[in-house]
Enzyme design. Structure first.
Site, PDB file in Angstrom:
ATOM      1  N   VAL A  58       9.380   8.336   0.715  1.00 34.91           N
ATOM      2  CA  VAL A  58      10.043   9.390  -0.062  1.00 34.91           C
ATOM      3  C   VAL A  58       9.458   9.315  -1.478  1.00 34.91           C
ATOM      4  O   VAL A  58       8.611   8.479  -1.748  1.00 34.91           O
ATOM      5  CB  VAL A  58      11.580   9.230  -0.106  1.00 34.91           C
ATOM      6  CG1 VAL A  58      12.244   9.789   1.121  1.00 34.91           C
ATOM      7  CG2 VAL A  58      11.970   7.774  -0.332  1.00 34.91           C
ATOM      8  N   GLY A  90       0.819  -1.212   0.000  1.00 39.31           N
ATOM      9  CA  GLY A  90       0.000   0.000   0.000  1.00 39.31           C
ATOM     10  C   GLY A  90       0.847   1.254   0.000  1.00 39.31           C
ATOM     11  O   GLY A  90       0.509   2.255   0.626  1.00 39.31           O
ATOM     12  N   LYS A 107       5.382  21.529 -10.955  1.00 37.53           N
ATOM     13  CA  LYS A 107       6.802  21.334 -11.297  1.00 37.53           C
ATOM     14  C   LYS A 107       6.932  21.442 -12.818  1.00 37.53           C
ATOM     15  O   LYS A 107       6.289  20.688 -13.543  1.00 37.53           O
ATOM     16  CB  LYS A 107       7.246  19.952 -10.819  1.00 37.53           C
ATOM     17  CG  LYS A 107       8.611  19.516 -11.323  1.00 37.53           C
ATOM     18  CD  LYS A 107       8.971  18.119 -10.818  1.00 37.53           C
ATOM     19  CE  LYS A 107      10.258  17.618 -11.425  1.00 37.53           C
ATOM     20  NZ  LYS A 107      10.569  16.228 -11.051  1.00 37.53           N
ATOM     21  N   SER A 167       0.801  -4.039   5.210  1.00 36.72           N
ATOM     22  CA  SER A 167       1.028  -4.257   6.632  1.00 36.72           C
ATOM     23  C   SER A 167       1.552  -2.997   7.293  1.00 36.72           C
ATOM     24  O   SER A 167       2.612  -2.499   6.903  1.00 36.72           O
ATOM     25  CB  SER A 167       2.043  -5.376   6.826  1.00 36.72           C
ATOM     26  OG  SER A 167       2.427  -5.398   8.166  1.00 36.72           O
ATOM     27  N   PRO A 175      13.802  21.308 -18.657  1.00 42.23           N
ATOM     28  CA  PRO A 175      12.359  21.566 -18.511  1.00 42.23           C
ATOM     29  C   PRO A 175      11.548  20.422 -19.115  1.00 42.23           C
ATOM     30  O   PRO A 175      12.030  19.715 -19.994  1.00 42.23           O
ATOM     31  CB  PRO A 175      12.140  22.835 -19.337  1.00 42.23           C
ATOM     32  CG  PRO A 175      13.478  23.280 -19.823  1.00 42.23           C
ATOM     33  CD  PRO A 175      14.406  22.118 -19.717  1.00 42.23           C
ATOM     34  N   THR A 183      11.777   9.459 -11.923  1.00 38.28           N
ATOM     35  CA  THR A 183      11.098   8.638 -12.928  1.00 38.28           C
ATOM     36  C   THR A 183      10.355   7.431 -12.355  1.00 38.28           C
ATOM     37  O   THR A 183       9.721   6.693 -13.102  1.00 38.28           O
ATOM     38  CB  THR A 183      12.129   8.107 -13.947  1.00 38.28           C
ATOM     39  OG1 THR A 183      13.277   7.677 -13.219  1.00 38.28           O
ATOM     40  CG2 THR A 183      12.506   9.156 -14.953  1.00 38.28           C
ATOM     41  N   VAL A 243       8.038   3.427   2.084  1.00 37.72           N
ATOM     42  CA  VAL A 243       9.363   4.042   2.022  1.00 37.72           C
ATOM     43  C   VAL A 243       9.277   5.541   2.374  1.00 37.72           C
ATOM     44  O   VAL A 243      10.199   6.113   2.958  1.00 37.72           O
ATOM     45  CB  VAL A 243      10.027   3.783   0.639  1.00 37.72           C
ATOM     46  CG1 VAL A 243       9.336   4.529  -0.470  1.00 37.72           C
ATOM     47  CG2 VAL A 243      11.499   4.117   0.655  1.00 37.72           C
ATOM     48  N   LEU A 256       9.021  -0.181  -6.374  1.00 37.89           N
ATOM     49  CA  LEU A 256      10.346  -0.569  -5.879  1.00 37.89           C
ATOM     50  C   LEU A 256      10.537  -2.081  -5.909  1.00 37.89           C
ATOM     51  O   LEU A 256      11.657  -2.580  -5.979  1.00 37.89           O
ATOM     52  CB  LEU A 256      10.553  -0.036  -4.451  1.00 37.89           C
ATOM     53  CG  LEU A 256      10.491   1.490  -4.311  1.00 37.89           C
ATOM     54  CD1 LEU A 256      10.584   1.910  -2.848  1.00 37.89           C
ATOM     55  CD2 LEU A 256      11.594   2.170  -5.122  1.00 37.89           C
TER      56      LEU A 256
HETATM   57  C1  LIG Z   1      15.733   8.290  -1.778  1.00 34.39           C
HETATM   58  C2  LIG Z   1      14.591   8.088  -2.706  1.00 34.39           C
HETATM   59  C3  LIG Z   1      14.057   9.174  -3.407  1.00 34.39           C
HETATM   60  C4  LIG Z   1      12.999   8.976  -4.301  1.00 34.39           C
HETATM   61  N1  LIG Z   1      12.520  10.041  -5.031  1.00 34.39           N
HETATM   62  C5  LIG Z   1      11.561   9.831  -5.958  1.00 34.39           C
HETATM   63  C6  LIG Z   1      11.026  10.897  -6.731  1.00 34.39           C
HETATM   64  O1  LIG Z   1      11.394  12.064  -6.582  1.00 34.39           O
HETATM   65  N2  LIG Z   1      10.060  10.614  -7.632  1.00 34.39           N
HETATM   66  C7  LIG Z   1       9.589   9.349  -7.832  1.00 34.39           C
HETATM   67  O2  LIG Z   1       8.737   9.134  -8.711  1.00 34.39           O
HETATM   68  N3  LIG Z   1      10.029   8.348  -7.063  1.00 34.39           N
HETATM   69  C8  LIG Z   1      10.992   8.541  -6.151  1.00 34.39           C
HETATM   70  N4  LIG Z   1      11.430   7.510  -5.389  1.00 34.39           N
HETATM   71  C9  LIG Z   1      10.780   6.210  -5.531  1.00 34.39           C
HETATM   72  C10 LIG Z   1       9.457   6.243  -4.769  1.00 34.39           C
HETATM   73  O3  LIG Z   1       9.702   6.510  -3.420  1.00 34.39           O
HETATM   74  C11 LIG Z   1       8.740   4.923  -4.906  1.00 34.39           C
HETATM   75  O4  LIG Z   1       8.696   4.543  -6.250  1.00 34.39           O
HETATM   76  C12 LIG Z   1       7.326   5.063  -4.419  1.00 34.39           C
HETATM   77  O5  LIG Z   1       7.291   5.576  -3.128  1.00 34.39           O
HETATM   78  C13 LIG Z   1       6.608   3.748  -4.481  1.00 34.39           C
HETATM   79  O6  LIG Z   1       7.107   2.862  -3.511  1.00 34.39           O
HETATM   80  P1  LIG Z   1       6.443   1.448  -3.418  1.00 34.39           P
HETATM   81  O7  LIG Z   1       4.988   1.623  -3.305  1.00 34.39           O
HETATM   82  O8  LIG Z   1       6.962   0.622  -4.537  1.00 34.39           O
HETATM   83  O9  LIG Z   1       7.066   0.817  -2.073  1.00 34.39           O
HETATM   84  P2  LIG Z   1       6.813   1.209  -0.544  1.00 34.39           P
HETATM   85  O10 LIG Z   1       6.444   2.617  -0.347  1.00 34.39           O
HETATM   86  O11 LIG Z   1       8.048   0.733   0.168  1.00 34.39           O
HETATM   87  O12 LIG Z   1       5.577   0.317  -0.098  1.00 34.39           O
HETATM   88  C14 LIG Z   1       5.716  -1.049   0.174  1.00 34.39           C
HETATM   89  C15 LIG Z   1       4.398  -1.581   0.698  1.00 34.39           C
HETATM   90  O13 LIG Z   1       4.500  -2.996   0.809  1.00 34.39           O
HETATM   91  C16 LIG Z   1       3.935  -3.421   2.040  1.00 34.39           C
HETATM   92  N5  LIG Z   1       4.612  -4.636   2.479  1.00 34.39           N
HETATM   93  C17 LIG Z   1       5.928  -4.925   2.451  1.00 34.39           C
HETATM   94  N6  LIG Z   1       6.146  -6.147   3.009  1.00 34.39           N
HETATM   95  C18 LIG Z   1       4.925  -6.628   3.374  1.00 34.39           C
HETATM   96  C19 LIG Z   1       4.492  -7.822   4.004  1.00 34.39           C
HETATM   97  N7  LIG Z   1       5.338  -8.774   4.381  1.00 34.39           N
HETATM   98  N8  LIG Z   1       3.171  -7.986   4.231  1.00 34.39           N
HETATM   99  C20 LIG Z   1       2.273  -7.029   3.855  1.00 34.39           C
HETATM  100  N9  LIG Z   1       2.632  -5.880   3.275  1.00 34.39           N
HETATM  101  C21 LIG Z   1       3.945  -5.677   3.044  1.00 34.39           C
HETATM  102  C22 LIG Z   1       4.186  -2.258   2.995  1.00 34.39           C
HETATM  103  O14 LIG Z   1       3.245  -2.296   4.052  1.00 34.39           O
HETATM  104  C23 LIG Z   1       3.989  -1.069   2.073  1.00 34.39           C
HETATM  105  O15 LIG Z   1       2.623  -0.737   2.076  1.00 34.39           O
HETATM  106  C24 LIG Z   1      12.454   7.686  -4.468  1.00 34.39           C
HETATM  107  C25 LIG Z   1      12.952   6.619  -3.732  1.00 34.39           C
HETATM  108  C26 LIG Z   1      14.022   6.796  -2.872  1.00 34.39           C
HETATM  109  C27 LIG Z   1      14.562   5.622  -2.110  1.00 34.39           C
END
Ligand SMILES: Cc1cc2nc3c(=O)[nH]c(=O)nc-3n(C[C@H](O)[C@H](O)[C@H](O)COP(=O)(O)OP(=O)(O)OC[C@H]3O[C@@H](n4cnc5c(N)ncnc54)[C@H](O)[C@@H]3O)c2cc1C
Length: 512
Positions: free
Chosen positions: A59, A24, A90, A51, A110, A356, A57, A345
């Site tokens: 960010v 989520g 932006k 969970s 840009p 991106t 993450v 991720l």
């Molecule tokens: C330093 C940094 C800077 C960034 N800057 C940018 C940016 O400027 N622009 C951009 O587009 N992206 C950026 N990103 C990437 C961006 O943060 C992610 O692509 C975005 O937040 C999506 O993350 P996610 O949903 O894939 O993972 P997460 O936010 O990590 O979510 C993972 C989910 O999985 C669930 N989960 C994990 N394990 C379990 C389990 N065992 N059981 C049940 N649930 C579980 C968690 O509860 C959570 O809900 C950046 C990333 C980093 C690290």
């Protein structure tokens, strides 16, 4: 598992297909919204599991213009979501300090808009002329409307009679965006369940049968979408899909982040400033700046990184805590395996220099939805999907790699090692070769079919922005520039008059 077609003379019997999204974070909720909106009239049940014990993450606060299209697809107006997410407009990324030896302190990348068709040709011609050794004007910001707006700190909204479509992205609070998207997805019928997944059971053919959770028992579905973040719970851990690291190409693997107070005038751009061992982002929201320092743990440890970051922010004496993060840079070898796809991720990450990640989430989710709606889940379709997604990741990676390869900083081993790095793809080598041999970059980009990743204008911004030109010839062209850049600038300044409101006045407020 295709949608049921009516058979003549028989009542339509629909089997409900269940799609389970694990995660989520922004990726999970973006996918849930896109699926629910596209398939509202289909017998498809969408379940999202997350969970609170694991968390997100937290960010990722800058987007590309693809996010604008995302909200348009969902029919969500800016006035509905922006103020809830402390979002701002932006139009540009400003790169500062990446190429000091070329004499260029900063340059802009840009977002490219429709109206740039009129001026981009002049930009290309001037760059080519400059590559031939004659002094021409090649500052990207002066040729592209969003560059002009960023310099004037104007928002990208136009009066109704403005005849061109503007492209722009957003800055936003990632937690608030997640909450907003969760609420909206639930309104569209997405089922939300909190459960900690601790195991996965598979069928004999390798497909995922059900997830095992402590709190909610076994959770079965027809399809699974792994949005579990860097842990890649389904794709890597359960299905054993290999991860291809980009560490050889991109050294950065860590970040440290801290918010600071917002200024009175809120910029319409992200700033990416190169410092001793990496680069710092500065992202304006309505209530704060989000800041981060992206670095490589091969060159400095987290203490040194925090020290350099605090110095950069003038916050050395502040008690404000920093948050440290690790980044796994690279992507899955397969993005669709058995009855599961990876998104966000969990499928891969290229460091955030061009923001991106969410763009890739949306593109991949849309590609998967097209395949899913067609219902032809052949091996061939699957390999095509995997190939297309890998290509996307690699082309974005190459554009980012070029920022490091071309740097002209001499203040640390980090920057020298980046410049000396020979791990660059054939595609990138060929592009740079064409540029330095003074040949037609546009043609090379078309030959390699790169336009849908980072296109010709973006490559010109980067290469000209770095001052990556051969030495100037002794004989200069005097007043004979092929294009009169002043005319272009007058034209764009004229257009910019239409954008007469500053960001502060543009940010939609929630109606009472
Ligand atoms: C330093 C940094 C800077 C960034 N800057 C940018 C940016 O400027 N622009 C951009 O587009 N992206 C950026 N990103 C990437 C961006 O943060 C992610 O692509 C975005 O937040 C999506 O993350 P996610 O949903 O894939 O993972 P997460 O936010 O990590 O979510 C993972 C989910 O999985 C669930 N989960 C994990 N394990 C379990 C389990 N065992 N059981 C049940 N649930 C579980 C968690 O509860 C959570 O809900 C950046 C990333 C980093 C690290």
């Amino acid at each position: 598992m295709s949608f049921c077609e009516p058979i003549a003379g028989q009542p339509i019997k629909m089997k409900t297909t269940r799609i389970c999204i694990v995660g989520g974070g922004t990726a999970g909720w973006m996918a849930a919204n896109l699926f629910a909106a596209r398939w509202s009239d289909k017998p498809i049940e969408i379940l999202l599991l997350e969970s609170p014990d694991v968390g997100i993450v937290g960010v990722g606060e800058g987007s590309t213009p693809t996010l604008k299209r995302f909200f348009q697809l969902l029919g969500i107006a800016e006035s509905e979501w922006m103020s809830r997410c402390n979002a701002t407009y932006k139009v540009n990324i400003k790169f500062t300090g990446w190429s000091p030896q070329s004499g260029i302190d900063q340059y802009s990348h840009p977002f490219i808009s429709q109206i740039d068709t009129f001026s981009q040709r002049a930009f290309f011609v001037n760059c080519r002329t400059r590559r031939l050794g004659l002094a021409t004007h090649t500052n990207p910001a002066d040729f592209l409307i969003n560059g002009v707006l960023a310099q004037q700190n104007k928002g990208p909204l136009t009066p109704e009679n403005f005849p061109f479509r503007m492209e722009y992205g957003y800055h936003f609070d990632s937690y608030l965006l997640g909450e907003f998207l969760a609420q909206h997805a639930k309104k569209l019928g997405v089922i939300h369940q909190q459960a900690l997944i601790c195991g996965v059971e598979k069928h004999a053919n390798g497909d995922i049968k059900h997830l095992v959770s402590k709190d909610a028992g076994n959770i079965a579905a027809d399809w699974f979408v792994d949005c579990s973040g860097f842990s890649s719970l389904l794709m890597q851990q359960a299905l054993g899909v290999k991860f291809k690291s980009y560490k050889d190409n991109l050294f950065n693997d860590a970040a440290v982040v801290m918010p600071t107070d917002i200024s009175t005038n809120i910029p319409v751009e992200t700033t990416a400033t190169a410092i001793a061992n990496g680069w710092c982002w500065k992202i304006p929201l309505t209530n704060r700046y989000g800041n981060g320092y992206v670095y490589s743990s091969d060159f400095i440890d987290s203490n040194q990184a925090e020290k350099e970051f605090r110095q950069h922010l003038n916050m050395s004496d502040s008690e404000q805590p920093c948050r440290h993060l690790k980044m796994k840079v690279g992507c899955l070898e397969n993005h669709w395996q058995n009855n599961c796809i990876g998104l966000g991720l969990a499928q891969g990450f290229i460091e955030p220099l061009e923001a991106t990640a969410l763009h890739l989430v949306q593109i991949c989710a849309e590609m998967f939805m097209d395949d899913f709606s067609d219902g032809h889940f052949s091996q061939q379709r699957q390999s095509q999907y995997n190939q297309k997604v890998t290509e996307r990741f690699e082309r974005v990676r190459d554009y980012i790699v070029a920022h490091y390869k071309l740097n002209t900083r001499n203040d640390s081993d980090y920057w020298r090692a980046n410049r000396a790095n020979t791990h660059i793809s054939d595609s990138l080598s060929q592009l740079l070769d064409v540029w330095y041999r003074r040949e037609d970059l546009e043609q090379e980009i078309a030959r390699q079919n790169l336009e849908s990743h980072f296109g010709t204008v973006s490559w010109h911004c980067l290469l000209a922005g770095y001052g990556a030109f051969p030495r100037l010839a002794d004989k200069q062209p005097g007043t004979g520039d092929l294009y009169k850049e002043q005319n272009i600038q007058h034209f764009l300044q004229g257009c910019a008059l239409n954008f007469n409101l500053h960001q502060q006045n543009l940010i939609p407020r929630l109606s009472p």
